[in-house]
Scaffold this active site. Structure first.
Site, PDB file in Angstrom:
ATOM      1  N   CYS A 183      14.228  10.713  -5.584  1.00  0.00           N
ATOM      2  CA  CYS A 183      13.921  10.012  -4.331  1.00  0.00           C
ATOM      3  C   CYS A 183      13.555   8.569  -4.673  1.00  0.00           C
ATOM      4  O   CYS A 183      12.460   8.300  -5.174  1.00  0.00           O
ATOM      5  CB  CYS A 183      12.768  10.695  -3.589  1.00  0.00           C
ATOM      6  SG  CYS A 183      12.283   9.789  -2.101  1.00  0.00           S
ATOM      7  N   ASN A 231      13.108   5.761  -2.710  1.00  0.00           N
ATOM      8  CA  ASN A 231      12.044   5.111  -1.934  1.00  0.00           C
ATOM      9  C   ASN A 231      10.683   5.692  -2.302  1.00  0.00           C
ATOM     10  O   ASN A 231       9.686   4.965  -2.389  1.00  0.00           O
ATOM     11  CB  ASN A 231      12.306   5.287  -0.437  1.00  0.00           C
ATOM     12  CG  ASN A 231      13.514   4.495   0.029  1.00  0.00           C
ATOM     13  OD1 ASN A 231      13.708   3.359  -0.393  1.00  0.00           O
ATOM     14  ND2 ASN A 231      14.341   5.101   0.870  1.00  0.00           N
ATOM     15  N   CYS A 274      17.477   5.573   2.523  1.00  0.00           N
ATOM     16  CA  CYS A 274      17.550   6.552   1.428  1.00  0.00           C
ATOM     17  C   CYS A 274      17.935   5.783   0.165  1.00  0.00           C
ATOM     18  O   CYS A 274      19.047   5.252   0.070  1.00  0.00           O
ATOM     19  CB  CYS A 274      18.567   7.646   1.743  1.00  0.00           C
ATOM     20  SG  CYS A 274      18.743   8.841   0.393  1.00  0.00           S
ATOM     21  N   GLY A 275      17.001   5.705  -0.771  1.00  0.00           N
ATOM     22  CA  GLY A 275      17.230   4.901  -1.979  1.00  0.00           C
ATOM     23  C   GLY A 275      18.339   5.444  -2.854  1.00  0.00           C
ATOM     24  O   GLY A 275      19.184   4.686  -3.356  1.00  0.00           O
TER      25      GLY A 275
HETATM   26  N1  LIG Z   1      16.770  14.246   0.715  1.00  0.00           N
HETATM   27  C1  LIG Z   1      17.070  13.954  -0.635  1.00  0.00           C
HETATM   28  C2  LIG Z   1      15.951  13.418  -1.450  1.00  0.00           C
HETATM   29  C3  LIG Z   1      15.329  12.177  -0.941  1.00  0.00           C
HETATM   30  C4  LIG Z   1      16.086  10.868  -1.064  1.00  0.00           C
HETATM   31  C5  LIG Z   1      15.202   9.724  -0.735  1.00  0.00           C
HETATM   32  N2  LIG Z   1      14.754   9.534   0.566  1.00  0.00           N
HETATM   33  C6  LIG Z   1      15.541   8.464  -1.461  1.00  0.00           C
HETATM   34  O1  LIG Z   1      14.978   7.423  -1.109  1.00  0.00           O
HETATM   35  O2  LIG Z   1      16.296   8.501  -2.439  1.00  0.00           O
HETATM   36  C7  LIG Z   1      17.645  15.155  -1.355  1.00  0.00           C
HETATM   37  O3  LIG Z   1      17.357  16.316  -0.990  1.00  0.00           O
HETATM   38  O4  LIG Z   1      18.393  14.943  -2.304  1.00  0.00           O
END
Ligand SMILES: N[C@@H](CCC[C@H](N)C(=O)O)C(=O)O
Length: 292
Positions: A75, A77, A223-224
C-alpha cells in the site's frame, strides 16, 4: 489486552488508519477492520498495522488490511503515512520496513513529501497472478461490455507486490462507470487473488490520469501502487517515459521507474486525528485532534 493507539491519516484522500501494534503479540482482526470501516468517523481504505520488527536491519513489520478485512501485500499511500508518523515520533528521516511483499525503504524529504521505494515490478503471469498463461502481459485478453463493442479491454497487468490491471482509455476517465465495472473485474476468474482495477489515460509522455477501484476497498481517491503499476505499464507499452506524474482524484503522485528497476513514489501524507482502539473488536475512542 489494552487498547492500541492509532492515527487517522490520509494519503491524497486514500483513507488510512495507522495502528500502533508495537510491543504487542496480538493482531488487528478482520472483524475489527470491518467495524472501524462501518463507523463513518473511522471509515478507511487500509489499516497499516505497525508491529515490532521481525528481521534485523528493519525498523518495523507492517501488516496491511483492506476495509473488507482482507490482507494486502502493499500500500503506497499507507507507507507514506507510516513514514510521516514515525518521522514525527523519532526525528529520523529514513526507514527500512518489512511487509509480506518484502523489505522496502522510505524517506521523509526536507520539503515534507515522502518517498517510498516500492521495489521492482513483476510482469510474469504467475507473479501477478493470472489464472492462465499469457506470454505478453502488456495487454491481456480481457474485456467488459458487448463482445463486438467492449467498453474496456486489453488491460496491462503488473504486480507491485499486489495485483493490478490497467485499462487504457483515450477519453475522459470519469466517463466510465468504474463503480459498476470495478467489482466485476476485481473478481474476474482470470485473477485468482482478485485485482486492483484502474482506468488510465495518458495525457503526455510524462503525465497519466488515473482512477482506481481497489481490491477489498472499492473506489478510492488515490492508490499508490496503482499509480506505480500504471507508470511502469505506460513505460513498457511505449506510451510514456519512465518518470511520470500520475493525477489521481485526490491529487498528484510522482513516479520514477529507475534504471535499477526500482519504482520510487513521492507524495504527501496528512494527519487527521488520533485515538485508541481494541484490535479484536474495533471499539475505539478519540484522544486528540491534530493538524499535520
Ligand atoms: N487494495 C489494495 C491495497 C491498497 C493499495 C493502496 N491504497 C495504495 O496506496 O497502494 C490491495 O488489496 O492490493
Amino acid at each position: 489486552m489494552s487498547g492500541a493507539p492509532f492515527l487517522k491519516m490520509n494519503g491524497l484522500g486514500n483513507e488510512i488508519i495507522v495502528a500502533d501494534m508495537r510491543g504487542r503479540t496480538d493482531k488487528v482482526t478482520a472483524g475489527a477492520a470491518i467495524a472501524l470501516d462501518t463507523d463513518p468517523a473511522t471509515h478507511f481504505d487500509q489499516i497499516m498495522a505497525i508491529h515490532d520488527a521481525k528481521t534485523s536491519g528493519t525498523a518495523n513489520y507492517i501488516e496491511i488490511l483492506n476495509s473488507d478485512g482482507s490482507l494486502a501485500e502493499a500500500c503506497g499511500n499507507g507507507m507514506r503515512c507510516v513514514t510521516q508518523m514515525l518521522a514525527a515520533e523519532t526525528g529520523k528521516r529514513n526507514f527500512v520496513f518489512e511487509t509480506v511483499a518484502g523489505i522496502l525503504t522510505a524517506e521523509e524529504r526536507p520539503d515534507g513529501l515522502l518517498t517510498v521505494d516500492m521495489g521492482k515490478p513483476r510482469f510474469s503471469w504467475q507473479d501477478i497472478p493470472l489464472a492462465e498463461p499469457f506470454a505478453d502481459t502488456r495487454a491481456i485478453e480481457l474485456q467488459i461490455g458487448p463482445i463486438d463493442a467492449p467498453v474496456l479491454h486489453s488491460p496491462s497487468v503488473a504486480s507491485m507486490g499486489n495485483p493490478h490491471a490497467i485499462f487504457w482509455v483515450e477519453d475522459d476517465v470519469w466517463g466510465y462507470d468504474l463503480e459498476r465495472f470495478g467489482p466485476m473485474l476485481e473478481n474476474h476468474p482470470i485473477f485468482p487473488e482478485r485485482a486492483n482495477i484502474s482506468i488510465a489515460r495518458v495525457t503526455s509522455r510524462e503525465t497519466i490520469v488515473l482512477r482506481t477501484w481497489e481490491r477489498g476497498a472499492g473506489l478510492t481517491l488515490a492508490c499508490g501502487t496503482a499509480a506505480c503499476a500504471a507508470a511502469v505499464s505506460g513505460a513498457r507499452t511505449g506510451r510514456t517515459g519512465r518518470q511520470v506524474t500520475v493525477t489521481l482524484p485526490g491529487g498528484d503522485l510522482a513516479v520514477d521507474w529507475r534504471n535499477d528497476d526500482h519504482v520510487m513514489m513521492t507524495g504527501p501524507a496528512e494527519l487527521e486525528f488520533s485515538g485508541t482502539f481494541d484490535p479484536a473488536t474495533g471499539a475505539w475512542s478519540r484522544t486528540g485532534l491534530e493538524v499535520a
